[in-house]
Enzyme design. Structure first.
Site, PDB file in Angstrom:
ATOM      1  CG  ASP A  51      -1.693   1.248   1.421  1.00 40.11           C
ATOM      2  OD1 ASP A  51      -1.869   1.967   0.434  1.00 40.11           O
ATOM      3  OD2 ASP A  51      -2.120   1.513   2.558  1.00 40.11           O
ATOM      4  CG  ASN A  70      -3.065   5.264  -1.145  1.00 42.96           C
ATOM      5  OD1 ASN A  70      -3.141   4.230  -0.483  1.00 42.96           O
ATOM      6  ND2 ASN A  70      -3.942   5.579  -2.074  1.00 42.96           N
ATOM      7  CG  ASP A 108      -5.957   3.143   0.416  1.00 39.35           C
ATOM      8  OD1 ASP A 108      -5.066   2.264   0.553  1.00 39.35           O
ATOM      9  OD2 ASP A 108      -6.566   3.332  -0.657  1.00 39.35           O
ATOM     10  CG  ASP A 115      -1.365   1.528  -3.853  1.00 41.94           C
ATOM     11  OD1 ASP A 115      -0.160   1.265  -4.092  1.00 41.94           O
ATOM     12  OD2 ASP A 115      -1.720   2.247  -2.900  1.00 41.94           O
ATOM     13  CD  GLU A 135      -9.321 -20.882 -11.806  1.00 43.43           C
ATOM     14  OE1 GLU A 135      -9.283 -21.064 -10.579  1.00 43.43           O
ATOM     15  OE2 GLU A 135     -10.063 -20.031 -12.338  1.00 43.43           O
ATOM     16  CG  ASP A 166      -9.264 -18.822  -6.027  1.00 43.76           C
ATOM     17  OD1 ASP A 166      -9.824 -17.925  -5.371  1.00 43.76           O
ATOM     18  OD2 ASP A 166      -9.410 -18.960  -7.259  1.00 43.76           O
TER      19      ASP A 166
END
Length: 554
Positions: A21, A23, A25, A29, A256, A329
């Site tokens: 991250d 920034n 938040d 990103d 997949e 997953d």
């Protein structure tokens, strides 16, 4: 086999929301990814697959796309994606995006237009059926539980969703829909994308005409796989997609693919396959039960070995598998494939070597290279993943206590892989200066990238050595293209195999805590990799310590 640019590469999967991250938040990103490209280059990574970062309501964490031509503001802007492509190119790296075209989001403009005019152009982009009171068009169960049919808002029709109800299935029988998909793929490839990972693609072909099947649970529904087994003709769609998109750009594509029939493998990944490669899920589906996660059978070291060797034998030299230990997953591989209580740097390195040296393309999932483990859950309220919440209810309905149900689903929860990447021992594992969207695994103070970068004996350093061996000009031909032959296949808790090309390599792993003696077939020339400081050899008898793995040139 025609040699391709991607055959000798090493791939790395990023789950953008949890990677880095920039920034504060609490959400990872694209600028955060750009800031870590040198870290990945240092590891030896060539191909980076990004899980979806398109605009999405996140009903299924981005696999419900509301706009295929943009970047979700949570992750940055299109200018950030263009900069990522540019920075990757400078480092001779390729970016893959997720291609999610079995379904879109119910917030996509196509679906909104289908609601406005179900009999018009966009109504035919989906599978719509007239609503009948007290009766569903079919009794198929969605992957996330419950029926696959939902009322189409504002109409007297229902739409099909084999995943979440906010993920309406796209009607691939409609050529106009297929044209839109190809147009979008080419738009991204024109931007400089290296290719795509193709999500849930087997689901695009339904068995026609639609019908119900024998129910397999008390809910009166049947597993969606029952229908998919009867579906015929997916190759027409996939061949058309390849010819209209990937082939024209020499792009890399990895599918997949579940439940492919053995005779179809050349069609999928052969010389002119639909895809460059497909993932090997033999280990991940081992022990699953139609009843639910609570009934799953744990995988033993001998099971793991058998699954790997089965896949290798099935593919042979037809094409290239993409080999995984984990992904977004699945739970963390070290918590799944190493017996409980035996997770340690030594056993994590063994698992890495045994998987990495298989024939095929190695895929590393973020945090795998530092040995990230499953996260402890103290309450179901800590769980974000929709499939875990569904399986928790399934376990309760089967009579398990809430504590036992939580214990069962915690083992398999997708949240295990989605907890923030552990960069350092600073607050929030160095992932964010804000509040992380999902809790950080409390073991980040002991397991993090920063502490492993400077430690020559760390799990990350071992991965780096494995990657260097794959790329070493002296051994590359054998590691990339050589045949795989099991060795001492029936020896309990031993996984050993040859890689035979212009050289002969022998990979031997003692898959247990107890020491084990192994007879070498002949004298060896050189030790290429060893996760232990010692090599105990008497004559041709190799005495392996617990979880010791060795790669020898014979």
């Amino acid at each position: 086999m025609t040699k391709k640019w991607w055959h000798d590469k090493v791939a790395y999967q990023i789950y953008p929301k949890s990677f880095c991250d920039s920034n504060g938040d609490g959400i990872g990103d694209i600028p955060g990814i750009i800031s870590k490209l040198d870290y990945l280059q240092d590891l030896g990574v060539d191909i980076i697959w990004l899980s979806p970062c398109y605009p999405s309501p996140l009903a299924d964490e981005g696999y419900d796309i509301s706009d295929y031509y943009d970047i979700d503001p949570r992750f940055g802007a299109m200018a950030d994606m263009e900069k990522l492509l540019e920075e990757a190119k400078k480092r001779n790296m390729y970016i893959l995006m997720d291609l999610v075209v079995n379904h879109c989001s119910d917030e996509h403009e196509w679906f909104k237009k289908a609601c406005q005019d179900p009999d018009g152009k966009y109504g035919n982009f989906f599978y719509l059926r007239d609503k009948k009171e007290g009766e569903l068009p079919t009794n198929w169960r969605s992957y996330f539980g419950g029926p696959v049919w939902e009322d189409l808002p504002g109409t007297d029709k229902q739409y099909l969703h084999v995943f979440h109800k906010k993920q309406p299935d796209l009607n691939w029988e409609n050529p106009k829909l297929r044209e839109e998909v190809y147009k979008n793929i080419n738009w991204w490839l024109d931007k400089g994308l290296g290719g795509f990972r193709i999500d849930a693609i087997i689901n695009i072909k339904k068995a026609l005409p639609f019908r119900s099947y024998e129910p397999d649970r008390k809910d009166g529904l049947c597993n969606i796989q029952t229908m998919l087994k009867e579906a015929k003709g997916i190759g027409e769609f996939l061949g058309e997609m390849r010819d209209r998109t990937f082939k024209n750009y020499d792009a890399f594509s990895v599918g997949e693919v579940f439940n492919e029939k053995p005779e179809e493998i050349p069609d999928f990944i052969g010389e002119n396959g639909y895809f460059s490669s497909m993932f090997d899920f033999n280990e991940t589906i081992f022990g699953t039960s139609e009843k639910g996660w609570y009934d799953a059978k744990p995988i033993t070291p001998d099971d793991y070995k058998r699954c790997c060797f089965e896949s290798q034998a099935k593919i042979g030299d037809i094409g290239f598998l993409s080999n995984i230990i984990e992904n977004h997953d699945e739970p963390r591989g070290v918590s799944r494939y190493i017996p409980e209580g035996e997770c340690c740097p030594q056993s994590k390195k063994l698992l890495a070597a045994l998987n990495f040296m298989l024939r095929g393309l190695p895929f590393i999932y973020q945090g795998q290279e530092i040995g990230m483990e499953n996260v402890p859950f103290s309450s179901i309220d800590e769980v974000d993943d929709i499939s875990t919440l569904d399986e928790y209810q399934v376990a309760l309905d089967a009579g398990l206590s809430p504590a036992d149900a939580l214990k069962v689903v915690a083992k398999f929860s997708r949240d295990n892989a989605r907890t923030p990447m552990q960069w350092s021992d600073e607050a929030n594992a160095g992932f964010t200066t804000g509040k992380p969207w999902l809790k950080v695994n409390p073991n980040y103070t002991a397991i993090n990238a920063k502490s492993q970068l400077s430690d020559p004996d760390s799990v990350r350093s071992f991965y780096k050595k494995l990657i260097a061996l794959r790329k070493n000009p002296e051994y590359k031909e054998t590691v990339v293209y050589g045949a795989l032959e099991p060795y001492l296949e029936d020896t309990h808790n031993l996984m050993a195999y040859y890689r035979k090309g212009d050289k002969t390599l022998l990979v031997i792993g003692n898959y247990q805590m107890e020491a084990q003696a192994v007879e070498l077939p002949s004298e060896y020339k050189k030790v290429l990799l060893n996760n232990d400081a010692d090599l105990a050899l008497e004559g041709l008898t190799l005495k392996l310590k617990g979880y010791q793995v060795i790669i020898l040139e014979m």
